[in-house]
Design a protein around this motif. Structure first.
Motif, PDB file in Angstrom:
ATOM      1  N   GLY A  16       0.804  -1.216   0.000  1.00 15.60           N
ATOM      2  CA  GLY A  16       0.000   0.000   0.000  1.00 15.60           C
ATOM      3  C   GLY A  16       0.834   1.261   0.000  1.00 15.60           C
ATOM      4  O   GLY A  16       2.023   1.256   0.338  1.00 15.60           O
ATOM      5  N   LYS A  17       0.194   2.368  -0.383  1.00 17.36           N
ATOM      6  CA  LYS A  17       0.877   3.655  -0.407  1.00 17.36           C
ATOM      7  C   LYS A  17       1.130   4.148   1.011  1.00 17.36           C
ATOM      8  O   LYS A  17       0.433   3.793   1.942  1.00 17.36           O
ATOM      9  N   GLY A  18       2.143   5.002   1.145  1.00 17.43           N
ATOM     10  CA  GLY A  18       2.455   5.568   2.449  1.00 17.43           C
ATOM     11  C   GLY A  18       3.670   4.905   3.068  1.00 17.43           C
ATOM     12  O   GLY A  18       4.236   3.944   2.541  1.00 17.43           O
ATOM     13  N   ILE A  22       8.238  -2.110   5.582  1.00 24.58           N
ATOM     14  CA  ILE A  22       8.767  -2.783   4.393  1.00 24.58           C
ATOM     15  C   ILE A  22       7.826  -2.534   3.220  1.00 24.58           C
ATOM     16  O   ILE A  22       6.612  -2.521   3.376  1.00 24.58           O
ATOM     17  N   SER A  23       8.405  -2.356   2.045  1.00 24.22           N
ATOM     18  CA  SER A  23       7.632  -2.298   0.806  1.00 24.22           C
ATOM     19  C   SER A  23       8.131  -3.399  -0.121  1.00 24.22           C
ATOM     20  O   SER A  23       9.314  -3.758  -0.093  1.00 24.22           O
ATOM     21  N   THR A  24       7.224  -3.923  -0.923  1.00 24.32           N
ATOM     22  CA  THR A  24       7.576  -4.992  -1.859  1.00 24.32           C
ATOM     23  C   THR A  24       7.373  -4.514  -3.287  1.00 24.32           C
ATOM     24  O   THR A  24       6.302  -4.010  -3.635  1.00 24.32           O
ATOM     25  N   ASN A  83      12.219  -6.704  -1.507  1.00 27.05           N
ATOM     26  CA  ASN A  83      11.695  -6.215  -0.231  1.00 27.05           C
ATOM     27  C   ASN A  83      12.649  -5.158   0.304  1.00 27.05           C
ATOM     28  O   ASN A  83      13.761  -5.471   0.739  1.00 27.05           O
ATOM     29  N   CYS A  84      12.215  -3.903   0.227  1.00 28.69           N
ATOM     30  CA  CYS A  84      13.067  -2.786   0.632  1.00 28.69           C
ATOM     31  C   CYS A  84      12.447  -2.075   1.830  1.00 28.69           C
ATOM     32  O   CYS A  84      11.352  -2.416   2.276  1.00 28.69           O
ATOM     33  N   ASN A  87      10.184   3.495   3.230  1.00 25.38           N
ATOM     34  CA  ASN A  87      10.168   4.936   2.964  1.00 25.38           C
ATOM     35  C   ASN A  87       9.761   5.184   1.512  1.00 25.38           C
ATOM     36  O   ASN A  87      10.394   4.665   0.590  1.00 25.38           O
ATOM     37  N   PRO A  88       8.707   5.968   1.262  1.00 28.18           N
ATOM     38  CA  PRO A  88       8.249   6.196  -0.116  1.00 28.18           C
ATOM     39  C   PRO A  88       9.333   6.746  -1.035  1.00 28.18           C
ATOM     40  O   PRO A  88       9.316   6.475  -2.240  1.00 28.18           O
ATOM     41  N   LEU A  89      10.288   7.512  -0.486  1.00 30.57           N
ATOM     42  CA  LEU A  89      11.364   8.057  -1.314  1.00 30.57           C
ATOM     43  C   LEU A  89      12.270   6.945  -1.831  1.00 30.57           C
ATOM     44  O   LEU A  89      12.689   6.948  -2.994  1.00 30.57           O
ATOM     45  N   ILE A  90      12.564   5.972  -0.961  1.00 30.68           N
ATOM     46  CA  ILE A  90      13.397   4.836  -1.371  1.00 30.68           C
ATOM     47  C   ILE A  90      12.673   4.002  -2.419  1.00 30.68           C
ATOM     48  O   ILE A  90      13.255   3.592  -3.429  1.00 30.68           O
ATOM     49  N   VAL A  91      11.392   3.760  -2.179  1.00 32.40           N
ATOM     50  CA  VAL A  91      10.594   2.973  -3.127  1.00 32.40           C
ATOM     51  C   VAL A  91      10.587   3.644  -4.497  1.00 32.40           C
ATOM     52  O   VAL A  91      10.781   2.995  -5.531  1.00 32.40           O
ATOM     53  N   GLU A  92      10.395   4.954  -4.507  1.00 30.67           N
ATOM     54  CA  GLU A  92      10.347   5.687  -5.775  1.00 30.67           C
ATOM     55  C   GLU A  92      11.703   5.650  -6.484  1.00 30.67           C
ATOM     56  O   GLU A  92      11.765   5.517  -7.718  1.00 30.67           O
ATOM     57  N   MET A  93      12.792   5.748  -5.731  1.00 27.11           N
ATOM     58  CA  MET A  93      14.126   5.691  -6.338  1.00 27.11           C
ATOM     59  C   MET A  93      14.362   4.341  -7.013  1.00 27.11           C
ATOM     60  O   MET A  93      14.901   4.273  -8.126  1.00 27.11           O
ATOM     61  N   ILE A  94      13.950   3.263  -6.357  1.00 27.18           N
ATOM     62  CA  ILE A  94      14.127   1.925  -6.943  1.00 27.18           C
ATOM     63  C   ILE A  94      13.254   1.767  -8.186  1.00 27.18           C
ATOM     64  O   ILE A  94      13.698   1.229  -9.209  1.00 27.18           O
ATOM     65  N   MET A  95      12.025   2.248  -8.110  1.00 21.09           N
ATOM     66  CA  MET A  95      11.124   2.136  -9.262  1.00 21.09           C
ATOM     67  C   MET A  95      11.665   2.906 -10.464  1.00 21.09           C
ATOM     68  O   MET A  95      11.630   2.414 -11.601  1.00 21.09           O
TER      69      MET A  95
END
Length: 300
Positions: A16-18, A22-24, A83-84, A87-95
């Motif tokens: 989910g957003k936010g 962990i984000s996948t 699995n990172c 933090n939304p900033l980290i997720v966006e950088m990877i994407m």
């Protein structure tokens, strides 16, 4: 900046957003492994190998810059889960890093659909059921969806095909109509429904919403017309997930040409009523029902 193009690779954030722990990020495609090798360095000295069921620990790099320490789950030769940190900033950088390496960025629903369609055994009803299951708002809703593949619509459709030479079109039509009628109820259980509280001003709509929500969401006073903007709250009344909406009281006297704010509130109330699944008419028990304005009841 560099940009590499591969034949077929997709990436999507599956959580989910936010901000979260962990984000996948799911990566899928015939070139997924090649991209992982370009952006990921495993911990230790062992060579990087992709085997189904393997979990890899290491670091995502953008050139020489460290982005995040991650684990990567190998779900197959062409499917990986990064699995990172959440933090939304980290997720966006990877994407964006994956995009520059040729990945098409998808929504979680689009990715799930691609993964399911890649399974040769998955029929269209099974795919739709899996996609819908991710959106279900109640436990009962997930159970209804789970039945569709093995004992629901799929089973019924197979039965029609097996008896195609001996069953009449009228019988199929009657059974299909019955399914559609039940599906309307099922949709409310799966997706939730909207219940609008309406009625004359100061009839107790806001008090009822606060009571059903279990907390104070709407301001309650004795002053007529306190609620002008609509207020939402969510509650569960098995088997439903209800989105309650408290609206401005239906008051024909307030809808005067010079009362711009009141007119806007009355117009918005009418719009919300049109979209409601359930309308709850709230009345003041101390006021005789005969005194209820006919113009109000006619709008419901």
């Amino acid at each position: 900046m560099y940009e590499t193009r591969y034949m077929s690779i997709f990436a999507a954030v599956m959580t989910g957003k936010g901000t979260g722990a962990i984000s996948t990020i799911q990566i899928f495609g015939d070139s997924a492994g090649a991209v992982i090798k370009k952006v990921f360095k495993p911990a230790g000295t062992k060579p990087l190998k992709f085997e189904a069921g393997e979990i890899l620990l290491g670091t995502i790099y953008d050139g020489a810059e460290v982005i995040d320490q991650v684990t990567i789950g190998c779900e197959g030769t062409d499917t990986f889960a990064i699995n990172c940190h959440g933090n939304p900033l980290i997720v966006e950088m990877i994407m964006q890093l994956l995009r520059r390496h040729g990945a098409a960025l998808l929504s979680a629903e689009q990715m799930l659909k691609k993964l399911l369609m890649a399974q040769k055994s998955a029929g269209s009803i099974a795919v739709e059921a899996k996609l819908t299951q991710a959106k279900a708002k109640t436990l009962q809703g997930t159970k209804i969806i789970a039945k569709q593949n093995d004992a629901g619509l799929t089973k019924k459709a197979r039965g029609w095909l097996e008896r195609i030479d001996e069953i009449s079109l009228d019988t199929i039509k009657a059974e299909a109509i019955e399914i559609l009628q039940k599906s309307r109820i099922a949709n409310l259980i799966i997706y939730g429904c909207t219940a609008v509280l309406t009625g004359p001003p100061n009839s107790g709509k806001s008090t009822l919403l606060n009571c059903m929500a279990g907390r104070q969401k709407a301001i309650v006073t004795d002053i007529k017309g306190t609620t002008r903007d609509w207020v939402e709250a969510t509650c569960r009344i098995d088997p439903l997930s209800l989105t309650l909406i408290d609206t401005a009281g239906l008051d024909e006297e307030s809808a005067r040409p010079e009362s711009t704010v009141e007119n806007a509130a009355q117009k918005k109330t009418a719009e919300i009523l049109e979209q409601a699944d359930i309308v709850l008419l709230v009345l003041d028990a101390s006021r005789p029902i005969e005194e209820l304005d006919d113009q109000i009841t006619n709008r419901l």
